[in-house]
Design an enzyme around this catalytic site. Structure first.
Site, PDB file in Angstrom:
ATOM      1  N   HIS A   1      12.158  -0.265  -1.558  1.00 16.82           N
ATOM      2  CA  HIS A   1      12.989   0.770  -1.839  1.00 16.82           C
ATOM      3  C   HIS A   1      14.193   0.531  -2.821  1.00 16.82           C
ATOM      4  O   HIS A   1      15.148   0.727  -2.625  1.00 16.82           O
ATOM      5  CB  HIS A   1      13.731   1.201  -0.506  1.00 16.82           C
TER       6      HIS A   1
ATOM      7  N   ASP B   1      12.285  -1.592   5.428  1.00 14.21           N
ATOM      8  CA  ASP B   1      11.175  -0.992   5.633  1.00 14.21           C
ATOM      9  C   ASP B   1      10.069  -0.431   4.680  1.00 14.21           C
ATOM     10  O   ASP B   1      10.512  -0.863   3.504  1.00 14.21           O
ATOM     11  CB  ASP B   1      11.758   0.613   6.169  1.00 14.21           C
ATOM     12  N   GLU B   2       9.055  -0.082   5.039  1.00 16.74           N
ATOM     13  CA  GLU B   2       8.096   0.260   3.834  1.00 16.74           C
ATOM     14  C   GLU B   2       8.029  -0.592   2.755  1.00 16.74           C
ATOM     15  O   GLU B   2       7.738  -0.212   1.562  1.00 16.74           O
ATOM     16  CB  GLU B   2       8.227   1.651   3.605  1.00 16.74           C
ATOM     17  N   SER B   3       7.872  -1.844   2.806  1.00 17.65           N
ATOM     18  CA  SER B   3       7.793  -2.894   1.667  1.00 17.65           C
ATOM     19  C   SER B   3       6.277  -2.985   1.373  1.00 17.65           C
ATOM     20  O   SER B   3       5.646  -4.060   1.525  1.00 17.65           O
ATOM     21  CB  SER B   3       8.534  -4.033   1.822  1.00 17.65           C
TER      22      SER B   3
END
Ligand code: TNX
Length: 538
Positions: free
Chosen positions: A279, A342-344
């Site tokens: 992100h 998150d969401e790496s």
């Protein structure tokens, strides 16, 4: 301790004398109070214990507020109450006045170390015909008690005596304590930017329902929203983009501090989040040296996730993070710093672990406790760091095993950006459709098997802003569901019940309308339509 009780007695005694002498001087007004029922009031969150004594305290122009002035913050809480009373009733209720001539009734906001008050936010509210006493250990507890009091002041005065309006507050006793110390809302100001004014309005309403944390998601692929003086291009370049190609925006450090200080007046902590190592497209667009995905990056205004990453092996990246955490930590008096995590999806797992381990040390060096989305539990984080559960239950279980606390934000239950139903005009649906009853009907304590109550720090309802760009749209998704999450955070499971909540929620319309909140009028709720009908309870 003795001194305080003595001071209170003096105040009450003075009141008694003044009331008598006033009564002698004034034309006697014969008041016939209607029977009231404190237990039937529409208080949200529902207090631990309510005992009604069925009479009324007449809030009027001869009411004054006194506070324990020797204790930090009590007078400010009194002033806050006075301002809110004035907004609602136009009465000017003085705080700690020395001119006792006019006094008929008092509201006393009292510091006490009573053992019955379990936490710093616990309070007791004693309402009799002549006095209202709020007892608490701290100004924070007094502030929570004041919210309860605000909720039981009727919207309209008793107009049977036209030249002497009185707002009749039901008498009785409320003993109240929060179930969780962390009761939060998260706002994504990145996908779309929200102004200081918008954030303040959100704080006003959240505080009314005793929410005490506002987590600001300040950075993401689409924009960077907080000025960092040592890395000015973050906002100069990436403050100007947002989802859909709008103009974006960012908080100068002064603006951010204004939010922090407004929140703190509402006894609310701001939790800043800088989301990394994924992100991070916006940061890498401003400073390509940070980029770890090997591609040349362009400003991004779409809504996909998981394509960006910092380079976990560059010292420059950690020097950058050190500066960012240092500058934001210095502006944030609260104990927490949220690192996202998150969401790496394009960070190799071993790099992710290395990264989170190093960033945790940076956060600690700047005197903060780390919070991260539940993925951070893949790294070797300290037991003092906190996992915010949104997606993977296994990560929450891991956190508990390690002694880390957990903030409950399961996407399928607590995501404010999920649509209510398939007619919703804003919102996403990847996790679930979340109607108002589904949002309320779950327990943060038992949602994940094998977790103990002590493992859970509290509840937070995140509002991601891919599909919303105005305060009215924000409110459409947040309200009324956030009011339910406020109760999930404050009230024990045993004391909660959908049918009972539904009625209390239906009666929030006078307040929500007065605050100009654009709530979603869910058909599951029998909303009180006519404001004047709702408010003439007495
Ligand atoms: C997942 S929840 C995300 C966000 C999105 C959100 C949309 C989480 C930690 N990451 O980046 O905005 O879904 O619902």
């Amino acid at each position: 301790m003795k001194k305080k009780i003595f001071a209170l007695k003096i105040a009450l005694f003075a009141l008694a004398i003044v009331s008598l002498s006033c009564a002698e001087k004034k034309k006697k007004v014969v008041l016939v109070f209607p029977e009231t029922n404190l237990s039937a009031e529409n208080i949200i969150p529902k207090p631990s214990k309510v005992i009604a004594t069925n009479s009324a305290f007449g809030l009027d122009q001869n009411t004054v507020i006194y506070t324990s002035q020797a204790f930090n913050g009590f007078t400010e809480v009194g002033t806050f109450l006075s301002e809110k009373i004035e907004t609602l009733t136009s009465l000017k209720v003085p705080v700690n006045t020395t001119d006792l001539e006019q006094v008929d009734r008092i509201i006393y906001i009292n510091q006490t170390d009573s053992l019955e008050l379990e936490t710093k936010e616990s309070y007791q509210l004693y309402i009799s015909k002549d006095s209202i006493i709020i007892n608490s250990k701290t100004a924070e507890g007094a502030f929570r008690g004041v919210q309860t009091l605000r909720q039981i002041i009727p919207e309209k005065s008793n107009d049977s005596i036209t030249d002497h309006p009185m707002w009749l507050i039901p008498t009785g006793k409320i003993i109240d304590s929060p179930n969780f110390e962390y009761r939060g809302a998260m706002l994504d100001v990145t996908r779309h930017f929200f102004s200081v004014t918008d954030v303040k309005k959100y704080i006003d309403v959240l505080a009314y329902y005793k929410i005490n944390k506002l987590h600001l998601h300040l950075t993401d692929d689409q924009g960077w929203r907080i000025e960092i003086k040592s890395w000015p291009k973050l906002t100069a370049v990436s403050g100007a983009t947002e989802v859909g190609g709008g103009e974006g925006g960012f908080y100068t450090q002064e603006a951010y501090s204004e939010i922090v200080s407004y929140a703190s007046k509402h006894h609310m902590t701001i939790i800043p989040e800088v989301d990394m190592p994924g992100h991070t497209n916006a940061a890498s667009v401003a400073y390509p040296i940070l980029n770890g995905n090997g591609k040349t990056l362009k400003p991004y205004t779409g809504t996909h996730v998981g394509f960006s990453t910092f380079d976990a092996h560059k010292d420059t990246v950690y020097a950058f993070i050190d500066d960012v955490v240092r500058e934001i930590a210095a502006l944030s008096p609260g104990p927490y710093f949220h690192i996202g995590g998150d969401e790496s999806h394009v960070t190799k797992k071993k790099d992710y672990i290395l990264f989170v381990n190093r960033v945790e040390k940076i956060v600690q060096k700047h005197g903060k406790q780390m919070i991260g989305w539940d993925e951070i539990m893949q790294a070797d984080v300290d037991s003092t760091s906190i996992a915010q559960h949104w997606n993977t239950k296994k990560n929450a279980t891991k956190a508990a095993a390690r002694g880390s606390k957990i903030i409950m934000s399961p996407a399928t239950r607590a995501y404010l950006d999920m649509k209510y139903d398939d007619t919703s005009i804003h919102g996403l649906d990847w996790a679930a459709l979340i109607p108002v009853d589904t949002a309320y009907n779950w327990s943060p304590t038992t949602y994940i098997e094998n977790l103990k109550k002590e493992d859970i720090l509290g509840v937070e309802a995140p509002l991601w802003s891919e599909t919303i760009s105005t305060i009215a749209e924000l409110e459409y998704l947040a309200f009324p569901r956030i009011i339910g999450y406020a109760e999930l955070g404050w009230t024990t499971d045993e004391n909660r019940n959908w049918d009972d909540f539904k009625t209390r929620l239906a009666n929030q319309t006078p307040y929500l309308n007065r605050m100009n909140v654009n709530y979603y009028p869910s058909t599951l709720i029998d909303w009180k339509k006519d404001v004047s009908e709702t408010i003439l309870k007495n």
